[in-house]
Design a protein around this motif. Structure first.
Motif, PDB file in Angstrom:
ATOM      1  N   SER A 279       0.831  -1.195   0.000  1.00 54.50           N
ATOM      2  CA  SER A 279       0.000   0.000   0.000  1.00 54.50           C
ATOM      3  C   SER A 279       0.872   1.254   0.000  1.00 54.50           C
ATOM      4  O   SER A 279       0.607   2.227  -0.723  1.00 54.50           O
ATOM      5  CB  SER A 279      -0.914  -0.050   1.229  1.00 54.50           C
ATOM      6  N   ARG A 282       2.434   1.799  -3.454  1.00 53.82           N
ATOM      7  CA  ARG A 282       1.456   2.321  -4.403  1.00 53.82           C
ATOM      8  C   ARG A 282       1.139   3.787  -4.123  1.00 53.82           C
ATOM      9  O   ARG A 282       0.991   4.583  -5.046  1.00 53.82           O
ATOM     10  CB  ARG A 282       0.184   1.477  -4.388  1.00 53.82           C
ATOM     11  N   ARG A 283       1.030   4.141  -2.828  1.00 49.98           N
ATOM     12  CA  ARG A 283       0.727   5.532  -2.499  1.00 49.98           C
ATOM     13  C   ARG A 283       1.807   6.481  -2.974  1.00 49.98           C
ATOM     14  O   ARG A 283       1.534   7.631  -3.315  1.00 49.98           O
ATOM     15  CB  ARG A 283       0.569   5.696  -0.980  1.00 49.98           C
ATOM     16  N   ASN A 284       3.045   5.994  -2.994  1.00 47.36           N
ATOM     17  CA  ASN A 284       4.165   6.840  -3.441  1.00 47.36           C
ATOM     18  C   ASN A 284       4.086   7.175  -4.920  1.00 47.36           C
ATOM     19  O   ASN A 284       4.792   8.048  -5.399  1.00 47.36           O
ATOM     20  CB  ASN A 284       5.503   6.149  -3.148  1.00 47.36           C
ATOM     21  N   ASP A 286       1.440   8.355  -6.600  1.00 51.06           N
ATOM     22  CA  ASP A 286       0.552   9.458  -6.991  1.00 51.06           C
ATOM     23  C   ASP A 286       1.150  10.833  -6.701  1.00 51.06           C
ATOM     24  O   ASP A 286       2.080  10.954  -5.937  1.00 51.06           O
ATOM     25  CB  ASP A 286      -0.804   9.322  -6.291  1.00 51.06           C
TER      26      ASP A 286
ATOM     27  N   GLU B 128      -9.899   4.330  -2.438  1.00 54.00           N
ATOM     28  CA  GLU B 128      -8.689   3.842  -1.791  1.00 54.00           C
ATOM     29  C   GLU B 128      -8.284   4.776  -0.658  1.00 54.00           C
ATOM     30  O   GLU B 128      -7.353   4.497   0.080  1.00 54.00           O
ATOM     31  CB  GLU B 128      -7.563   3.683  -2.820  1.00 54.00           C
ATOM     32  N   LYS B 129      -9.023   5.888  -0.503  1.00 56.82           N
ATOM     33  CA  LYS B 129      -8.706   6.858   0.558  1.00 56.82           C
ATOM     34  C   LYS B 129      -9.074   6.311   1.928  1.00 56.82           C
ATOM     35  O   LYS B 129      -9.999   5.532   2.087  1.00 56.82           O
ATOM     36  CB  LYS B 129      -9.480   8.148   0.324  1.00 56.82           C
ATOM     37  N   ARG B 225      -4.709   1.376  -8.294  1.00 57.46           N
ATOM     38  CA  ARG B 225      -5.095   2.407  -7.324  1.00 57.46           C
ATOM     39  C   ARG B 225      -5.624   1.761  -6.031  1.00 57.46           C
ATOM     40  O   ARG B 225      -5.308   2.188  -4.933  1.00 57.46           O
ATOM     41  CB  ARG B 225      -6.142   3.343  -7.943  1.00 57.46           C
ATOM     42  N   ALA B 228      -3.654   0.855  -2.882  1.00 56.47           N
ATOM     43  CA  ALA B 228      -3.299   1.862  -1.878  1.00 56.47           C
ATOM     44  C   ALA B 228      -4.314   1.868  -0.733  1.00 56.47           C
ATOM     45  O   ALA B 228      -4.208   2.660   0.194  1.00 56.47           O
ATOM     46  CB  ALA B 228      -3.227   3.247  -2.526  1.00 56.47           C
ATOM     47  N   SER B 229      -5.297   0.976  -0.789  1.00 54.44           N
ATOM     48  CA  SER B 229      -6.358   0.913   0.225  1.00 54.44           C
ATOM     49  C   SER B 229      -5.796   0.561   1.602  1.00 54.44           C
ATOM     50  O   SER B 229      -4.703   0.012   1.713  1.00 54.44           O
ATOM     51  CB  SER B 229      -7.391  -0.147  -0.165  1.00 54.44           C
ATOM     52  N   ASP B 230      -6.589   0.828   2.613  1.00 55.85           N
ATOM     53  CA  ASP B 230      -6.183   0.584   4.001  1.00 55.85           C
ATOM     54  C   ASP B 230      -5.835  -0.887   4.250  1.00 55.85           C
ATOM     55  O   ASP B 230      -6.670  -1.775   4.090  1.00 55.85           O
ATOM     56  CB  ASP B 230      -7.312   1.019   4.934  1.00 55.85           C
TER      57      ASP B 230
END
Lengths: 286, 286
Positions: A279, A282-284, A286, B128-129, B225, B228-230
């Protein structure tokens, strides 16, 4: 661009990618005629009718070859070899030939057939859309454009292709055909293979009680949008890049098995750690 | 909503989903206090500061239980059992308890602990937030909301939960907990597992020569995307729905092997046909 481009430009294969190239050239001031050739007469008709190309044909013998200074292959990569054989019969000796193909080791085959004038190029742009009627004039702006020269590639033709893409607003990057195919085997061809398999899974797992296609959450839709891509184009990519695609699928299966095992064994903390690391990766992005 | 809702509403777990529920309730005229409880004091502070909740706490004993008419669990499904044990100590006998959880067979466990007042619900919405600070007031509008009653579920509590979601603009649908978990095991949990594995593959296949994360095409970004989920939320979903998730992974591996075999054997026409059928299925979804 005038110093480089002395004659007309011919696009072979008038689909979404080729059509978007024609539109982009016009938008960015390319002032020579832009022609198209496609085996499908409807694509040629549509391309002319919509003003995407200045003229177009379905047969090689109809093209005014004496005018043609640059040829860009925009058809599925599986057609390149037979197209090169046709081109060889017709093009002038100084005509540049390049392409938009998603696999690049076929540059070596092209070089054998067409000589050092062939310059392999791959714009990292596109959608699941196909057809010249969907083409857009800004597809390549701000996008990566990868050129994959070999040790033989002629410098003049190379510069010409680079110049063309810079003019269209693409960010030109160089790498070897091998590295290109390794990278895109993982970051592009593998995700497409996975998306196709995922949609197939819904088909397999639907039954009399439930049609799983009635429950496409937003995640699933985003995730599988690329599975709506042109099947012939993707068939050819998978086959042209077979070894790297299969290597990527093997590695993917390994990752999936790791996850499967953690789920099966119910290892709560290890599973959370595994998902958390991914996770963050992947966040890195965007 | 007044005839049904006679007191305050408590959201357990103040993240993106729970925060979005609080905001939606306010937007749609829910005129009783909305409270929140979360083990993380920062979430509670932020929820109060941003006006998402009217008041909030980190300990069950601090909640004004005599006011509470409805409790909605909005935390990862792995926490539900221990939350139910806490709630049992505190809530009044007519308080409705429902949830936003992505797996639904745990309704049976909840019923054992809390009685027939527990109503399982799953809004098919989310991104994914994570985090209450990202919550939005229209997350559930026009989205599917699945209620999964058992044969024991109390009719009054059921109607109350249905009423709440209709008020927020969701499209309420009923199904059994088993069918729910089968469906979402395939259309939601499987794609998440696959997205996590795909991002992991880039990590595995990066080397000294190339960092594959430097080449994320648009397809790859869209596709992953959801990775990137919790991680805690997804760890719990995978474990709670283990049997169906593993069944979906098995079937997916079968589909991927079919594709792999067609590529390996270079069966051009069969491969095109396989991809074409899938592409058509996916196109029909938009």
């Amino acid at each position: 661009m005038e110093e480089f481009f002395k004659g007309s430009l011919l696009i072979v294969g008038l689909g979404f990618m080729g059509g978007s190239l024609a539109k982009a050239l016009k938008k960015h001031g390319f002032n020579k005629p832009i022609y198209g050739i496609d085996i499908n007469p409807k694509a040629v008709q549509l391309g002319k009718k919509l003003g995407v190309i200045d003229n177009g044909w379905t047969a090689y013998k109809e093209v005014p070859w004496e005018e043609i200074d640059t040829v860009i292959l925009a058809s599925p990569v599986g057609t390149f070899e037979s197209i090169a054989k046709q081109l060889k019969e017709h093009i002038g000796k100084d005509t540049t030939v390049s392409d938009l193909g998603s696999t690049k080791r076929l540059v070596y085959k092209m070089e054998k057939l067409l000589g050092t004038r062939f310059v392999g190029a791959h714009p990292i742009a596109g959608t699941e859309k196909s057809g010249v009627e969907h083409s857009i004039d800004n597809l390549y702006e701000g996008k990566k454009l990868i050129i994959t020269p070999t040790e033989n590639t002629d410098k003049f033709h190379l510069k010409k292709v680079e110049r063309l893409w810079k003019q269209l607003g693409a960010n030109v990057e160089y790498m070897s055909p091998e590295l290109h195919d390794y990278i895109f085997g993982v970051v592009s061809h593998l995700p497409h293979a996975v998306a196709f398999a995922l949609v197939d899974t819904l088909r397999i797992m639907s039954n009399e009680e439930v049609n799983l296609f009635n429950y496409p959450g937003a995640g699933f839709k985003d995730f599988t949008r690329i599975a709506a891509s042109d099947p012939t184009m993707w068939r050819d990519i998978f086959l042209e890049n077979k070894d790297y695609v299969l290597e990527a699928i093997e590695n993917f299966k390994r990752s999936l098995s790791t996850l499967e095992q953690l789920i099966k064994e119910g290892k709560k903390e290890e599973l959370r750690k595994f998902l958390n690391e991914i996770s963050l990766l992947r966040r890195n992005l965007d």
